[in-house]
Design an enzyme around this catalytic site. Structure first.
Site, short mmCIF file in Angstrom:
data_model
loop_
_atom_site.label_atom_id
_atom_site.label_comp_id
_atom_site.label_asym_id
_atom_site.label_seq_id
_atom_site.Cartn_x
_atom_site.Cartn_y
_atom_site.Cartn_z
N SER A 135 0.86 -1.18 0.00
CA SER A 135 0.00 0.00 0.00
C SER A 135 0.89 1.23 0.00
O SER A 135 2.06 1.16 0.43
CB SER A 135 -0.88 0.01 1.25
N TYR A 148 -2.50 -0.70 10.41
CA TYR A 148 -2.32 -1.06 9.00
C TYR A 148 -1.00 -0.50 8.47
O TYR A 148 -0.25 -1.19 7.78
CB TYR A 148 -3.49 -0.54 8.19
#
Length: 276
Positions: A135, A148
């Site tokens: 990501s 995350y």
């Protein structure tokens, strides 16, 4: 006729995993797809996939899936695409350690275990492609995404190290770093908030309420791209003779990546803190 190239893709129930599995199958790859829900596994089988149950937090499911696939292929596998994941949102001060453990089991430890089982297979055959869907948050942080962000920063560090260690083996490792992609990811993240966060008693209550409302909307965020944008770079990572170490996807992600390189740390974090 040359044999079809083989790939294991995780997280194929919906979104990027489902799209890429179907697109690769249409392009002639033999795709071994995984999901966590039995209904999704049956749907994949109905579409002609060899589909398996795999939960990154369950070691036995990882070992069972790899064993079953290698039994079908005669002990070979051309590519692995680690894709399945979800986010546990929350401000760092509100996150219990259990939330971090769950996030890392789902988005880091399980990815490593699966990859570790596949690398010897690829070493023996002398080639292979390993692609991880990381990501942009593995390169830059974002508020209320601490768990995350931490898991993706860890993934970036571990797998770029492995890329260097595999130099000369014929095995190439690439990381995809997308920004917002139109999928169920945000809705799933919204559902995770109340699992660990005491929203009503948090100093971040208003931000949580706003985030949940935004996540729950069907309309994708501005600049979000469809899963075809991921497939484009995945194909390059799988098939190009010189795959890149990193593939940054979406305009905001590219801006953030450039900003990290040219701004001072203070200016970068001030800019990122202003984003929502």
């Amino acid at each position: 006729m040359p044999r079809s190239r083989t790939i294991l893709i995780t997280g194929c129930s919906s979104g990027m995993g489902a799209y890429c599995a179907r697109a690769l199958k249409a392009d002639g790859w033999t795709v071994f797809a995984t999901a966590r829900k039995q209904a999704d596994i049956e749907a994949l089988k109905a579409d002609g996939f060899a589909a398996y149950y795999l939960d990154y937090s369950e070691s036995q499911s990882i070992q069972n899936t790899v064993g079953s696939i290698l039994a079908q292929t005669g002990g070979t596998l051309d590519a692995l695409y680690n894709n399945g994941a979800y986010a546990v949102p929350g401000a760092v001060e509100d996150l219990p350690t259990a939330a971090l453990r769950e996030q890392f089991e789902a988005a880091f430890f399980g990815w490593h275990e699966l990859t570790q089982l596949i690398v010897p297979v690829m070493r023996k055959q002398g080639h292979g492609r390993i692609v991880h869907c990381s990501s942009i948050l593995g390169l830059v942080p974002m508020k209320l995404r601490g768990a995350y962000v931490a898991s993706k920063f860890a993934l970036e560090g571990l797998m770029t190290t492995q890329r260097m260690e595999l130099r000369g083996s014929g095995i190439h490792v690439s990381l995809l770093e997308p920004g917002s992609i139109d999928s169920n990811f945000r809705a799933n993240a919204a559902a995770q908030v109340s699992k660990y966060i005491d929203i009503e008693n948090s100093v971040h209550r208003e931000q949580y309420t706003s985030e949940i409302e935004r996540f729950s909307k069907a309309k994708p965020p501005r600049f979000a791209l469809g899963p075809d944008a991921i497939y484009k770079v995945l194909k390059h990572a799988l098939e190009n003779p010189r795959p890149k170490p990193h593939y940054v996807v979406t305009f905001p992600a590219k801006v953030a990546s450039i900003a990290k390189r040219i701004l001072s740390a203070r200016a970068l974090y001030r800019m990122l803190a202003s984003q929502s």
